[in-house]
Design an enzyme around this catalytic site. Structure first.
Site, short mmCIF file in Angstrom:
data_model
loop_
_atom_site.label_atom_id
_atom_site.label_comp_id
_atom_site.label_asym_id
_atom_site.label_seq_id
_atom_site.Cartn_x
_atom_site.Cartn_y
_atom_site.Cartn_z
N HIS A 15 0.84 -1.21 0.00
CA HIS A 15 0.00 0.00 0.00
C HIS A 15 0.87 1.26 0.00
O HIS A 15 2.03 1.24 0.44
CB HIS A 15 -0.93 0.01 1.21
CG HIS A 15 -0.19 0.02 2.53
ND1 HIS A 15 0.36 1.16 3.08
CD2 HIS A 15 0.09 -0.98 3.40
CE1 HIS A 15 0.94 0.87 4.23
NE2 HIS A 15 0.79 -0.43 4.45
N GLU A 95 -2.82 -6.99 7.37
CA GLU A 95 -1.60 -6.67 8.12
C GLU A 95 -1.47 -7.59 9.33
O GLU A 95 -2.47 -8.15 9.81
CB GLU A 95 -1.67 -5.20 8.57
CG GLU A 95 -0.50 -4.71 9.42
CD GLU A 95 0.80 -4.64 8.64
OE1 GLU A 95 1.39 -5.72 8.39
OE2 GLU A 95 1.23 -3.52 8.30
#
Length: 227
Positions: A15, A95
Site C-alpha cells: 500500500h 496486516e
C-alpha cells in the site's frame, strides 16, 4: 494443474504511504484497518499504477486485496483495467495484527523485544506473530493456486497487501529460511515486487529484496529465487 495456465507474472504491491506511516499516534484512536492513505500515498499509488498498466499491456488480470482501507484505496488509485468480478477482497492478506487500539509506548517496548526475540516468532501481546501470518498466507496460496486451474485463468495476478505480508508470501513461495526472511527489508510504500514465470513454469523475482543484515548469506536455494 496444467502448468501452462499459470499466470505470466504475479505482482505484489505494498500500500501507499498511510497516516500510520507518518504518525504512529493514530493507532491510539483509529482502528488499524480504517487507517487511510496520505496525499503522498495516493500519488505513490498513481505512479505505481501507471507503471503496472504499461507492463500488463492489455493482458487479463485478477486482483486480490487486503480488506484494510489503505490497501483498498491503493488498489482503486492504481487504476488497473480490471472488472469488479475479478477483484477478491481477501482477509488472509491483512496486516499483522498488533491487537486493537495501541499504546505507542507499549508498542515501542514490544518492538524492542521483537528485535531481540526474532520477527518471525515474536507474538505481540493479544496479537499475531510473523509465523501466524505465514500460516494464513500459506492457506491463501492454496486458494490462489486453485484459481489457476482453468484455461480462462488470467495472465496476470496483482496482490495489494502489506510489507510484512509480502515478505512472508515470498518466504512461503520460495521456501526461504527464517534467518533469510528476518534479514530482509520491507518494500517501500507502493513498491511492486514481481514474480516472473520462467520457461520451466517456475517463478523468479524480478529483483531480490534488499537486506538490512548483510551478515546473513543467502543459501543457493534463496539466491536462485531471483533473476
Amino acid at each position: 494443474m496444467s502448468l501452462e495456465h499459470r499466470p505470466n507474472r504475479i505482482i505484489l504491491v505494498r500500500h501507499g504511504e498511510s497516516e500510520g506511516n507518518v504518525d504512529d499516534t493514530v493507532y491510539e484512536r483509529v482502528p488499524d484497518h480504517r487507517i487511510g492513505l496520505t496525499t503522498k500515498g495516493f500519488e505513490q499509488a498513481r505512479q505505481t499504477g501507471a507503471a503496472i498498466r504499461e507492463v500488463l499491456d492489455g493482458e487479463s488480470v485478477e486482483v486480490y486485496v487486503s480488506p484494510y482501507l489503505r490497501t483498498r484505496q491503493t488498489l482503486e488509485t492504481l487504476g488497473l483495467p480490471v472488472a469488479e468480478r475479478d477483484v477478491r477482497v481477501e482477509p488472509r492478506l491483512r496486516e499483522q495484527d498488533w491487537a486493537n487500539f495501541q499504546d505507542p509506548a507499549d508498542i515501542a517496548e514490544q518492538r524492542q523485544l521483537r528485535d531481540r526475540y526474532g520477527h518471525f516468532f515474536y507474538r505481540f501481546a493479544e496479537g499475531e506473530s510473523g509465523s501466524d501470518v505465514y500460516d494464513r498466507v500459506s492457506t491463501f496460496l492454496e486458494s490462489m493456486h486453485r484459481n489457476f486451474e482453468t484455461p480462462a485463468a488470467p495472465r496476470n495476478v496483482v496482490v495489494v497487501t502489506h510489507g510484512l505480508t509480502m515478505r512472508l508470501f515470498c518466504m512461503r513461495w520460495f521456501h526461504w529460511s527464517v534467518d533469510y526472511f528476518e534479514s530482509l527489508d520491507n518494500p517501500e510504500n507502493a513498491q511492486p515486487v514481481v514474480l516472473l514465470r520462467q520457461k520451466d513454469f517456475r517463478y523468479k523475482l524480478e529483483a531480490p529484496f534488499t537486506q538490512w543484515n548483510p551478515d546473513v548469506v543467502p543459501t543457493e536455494r534463496e539466491r536462485s529465487s531471483w533473476l
